[in-house]
Write an enzyme that holds these catalytic residues in place. Structure first.
Site, PDB file in Angstrom:
ATOM      1  N   HIS A 218      34.363  21.735  95.917  1.00  0.00           N
ATOM      2  CA  HIS A 218      33.450  22.356  96.883  1.00  0.00           C
ATOM      3  C   HIS A 218      33.864  22.002  98.300  1.00  0.00           C
ATOM      4  O   HIS A 218      34.044  20.816  98.616  1.00  0.00           O
ATOM      5  CB  HIS A 218      32.022  21.836  96.686  1.00  0.00           C
ATOM      6  CG  HIS A 218      31.411  22.214  95.365  1.00  0.00           C
ATOM      7  ND1 HIS A 218      30.576  23.290  95.209  1.00  0.00           N
ATOM      8  CD2 HIS A 218      31.525  21.647  94.133  1.00  0.00           C
ATOM      9  CE1 HIS A 218      30.185  23.367  93.944  1.00  0.00           C
ATOM     10  NE2 HIS A 218      30.750  22.380  93.265  1.00  0.00           N
TER      11      HIS A 218
ATOM     12  N   HIS B 186      28.104  26.601  86.880  1.00  0.00           N
ATOM     13  CA  HIS B 186      27.778  25.196  86.609  1.00  0.00           C
ATOM     14  C   HIS B 186      26.732  25.172  85.499  1.00  0.00           C
ATOM     15  O   HIS B 186      25.623  25.696  85.684  1.00  0.00           O
ATOM     16  CB  HIS B 186      27.153  24.537  87.831  1.00  0.00           C
ATOM     17  CG  HIS B 186      28.094  24.182  88.938  1.00  0.00           C
ATOM     18  ND1 HIS B 186      28.729  25.112  89.704  1.00  0.00           N
ATOM     19  CD2 HIS B 186      28.495  22.972  89.399  1.00  0.00           C
ATOM     20  CE1 HIS B 186      29.477  24.508  90.611  1.00  0.00           C
ATOM     21  NE2 HIS B 186      29.362  23.196  90.448  1.00  0.00           N
TER      22      HIS B 186
ATOM     23  N   GLU C 296      25.714  20.341  82.678  1.00  0.00           N
ATOM     24  CA  GLU C 296      26.057  19.146  83.441  1.00  0.00           C
ATOM     25  C   GLU C 296      24.838  18.222  83.376  1.00  0.00           C
ATOM     26  O   GLU C 296      24.826  17.263  82.648  1.00  0.00           O
ATOM     27  CB  GLU C 296      26.405  19.539  84.881  1.00  0.00           C
ATOM     28  CG  GLU C 296      26.764  18.366  85.786  1.00  0.00           C
ATOM     29  CD  GLU C 296      26.855  18.759  87.266  1.00  0.00           C
ATOM     30  OE1 GLU C 296      26.462  19.876  87.627  1.00  0.00           O
ATOM     31  OE2 GLU C 296      27.319  17.914  88.064  1.00  0.00           O
TER      32      GLU C 296
HETATM   33 ZN   LIG Z   1      30.441  21.535  91.309  1.00  0.00          ZN
END
Ligand SMILES: [Zn+2]
Length: 352
Positions: A26, A208, A211
């Site tokens: 990022h 994403h 996670e």
């Molecule tokens: Zn990430």
């Protein structure tokens, strides 16, 4: 259980020499501390002298939680004060990747994060990042493509605007679209239409998932959003049905080892499920996520995989090549990246 840990070579330069691919990094997590101090000086920002670094970077004695990790991004949003700042952080993120021998970088950025403070328009912000990325890639001799990120905890109508701007800039280096943010409290499903639109116009998709949330989120990302790659996805092992679906469809996993430790997803680096993900036949890659916040490089992460997790060199080589194979480049460029990397990997890995 991991592989048996290797004896550390202590030679970081050997790891630096390995040609690298980062698919999950990022921009907003890649800022240099000196640059932040510089921006603060230039724009007259008052920052705490003694503990400023702990507001923007993970420290050793901090709680390893998502809320703590994410609080750094909130602080960093205070620094996106001018077009020059956005161009500068883009250039530096690419320069830093090139310095550690990253040959191919997919840098993702979040237009909403970069725009919010000054009310910049999303399309302008995207143009600043695109232009600076193009110049820096040329200057530092690194191949870079961009992924545009939206957050699931932010309104869908923002994502609808942003995907249109991203589609318009497809010929200028934007290759992918990403969903990030709080996956525990916010579903991905409201973004289905946005992702369909992105795909229809040739953007490739990563989400994403799995996670901090469970394995079901991975299945949701694949089936409803059409994700070809999963950011993190370390919870995939929890549910056999999800594991099987990911394996059958050849989904690539963008694994970020240290990030998972710092956000409390895995208790200790050596307990990271990466070895088991490889054993289960998943297509795994190794990435940084937020090198500035985590105070790491991809060189460190490669070392961790080889030394701390004891990944066999032959497996490691395949993992690096997986990243090239799973890149959002057109098929011929992807193939040529694999062909460039392979002999160099053979040459540099023989010393480990
Ligand atoms: Zn990430």
């Amino acid at each position: 259980m991991g592989w048996y840990p290797r004896i550390p070579t202590g030679e970081l330069s050997l790891y630096r020499a390995i040609p690298k691919v980062d698919l999950h990094r990022h921009l907003e997590g890649s800022l240099r501390l000196e640059t932040l101090l510089d921006i603060a000086r230039q724009h007259g920002l008052t920052i705490p002298q003694t503990h400023f670094h702990s507001l923007v970077q993970m420290q050793q004695d901090e709680p390893l939680t998502f809320t703590n990790f994410l609080s750094k991004f909130q602080t960093l949003r205070m620094f996106y004060r001018s077009p020059e700042v956005i161009r500068r952080i883009t250039r530096e993120a690419i320069a830093d990747a090139a310095a550690e021998n990253v040959r191919y970088l997919e840098l993702r950025f979040t237009p909403v994060a970069l725009s919010r403070l000054q009310g910049f328009s999303y399309d302008e912000v995207m143009d600043w990042v695109i232009q600076s990325a193009e110049e820096a890639s040329r200057e530092y001799n690194i191949k870079t493509r961009l992924i545009v990120s939206v957050n699931r905890h932010e309104p869908v109508d923002l994502a609808e605007q942003i995907v249109e701007y991203a589609i318009q800039r497809r010929e200028r280096g934007i290759v992918g679209f990403d969903l990030a943010g709080n996956e525990v409290e916010f579903s991905a499903l409201p973004f289905e239409g946005v992702f369909r639109e992105a795909k229809k116009h040739g953007l490739q998709l990563t989400v994403h998932a799995g996670e901090w949330g469970g394995a079901e989120n991975i299945l949701e990302a694949i089936e409803f959003l059409g994700a070809e790659r999963i950011g993190h996805g370390v919870k995939v092992l929890q549910t056999p049905r999800v594991l099987q679906a990911a394996r059958e469809r050849g989904i690539a996993f963008e694994v970020c080892i240290t990030s998972n430790h710092q956000t409390g997803v895995v208790g200790a680096v050596r307990q990271h499920p990466l070895p088991q993900m490889v054993r289960e036949g998943l297509k795994v890659t190794i990435n940084t996520d937020d090198p500035g916040i985590s105070r790491i490089t991809l060189t460190d992460e490669y070392r961790v995989a080889l030394e701390e997790l004891g990944m066999p060199v032959a497996v490691f080589k395949d993992v690096v090549l997986n990243a090239a194979r799973a890149s959002f480049l057109p098929p011929e460029e992807r193939q040529s990246l694999v062909e460039t990397l392979e002999p160099e990997l053979n040459r540099t890995l023989q010393f480990l």
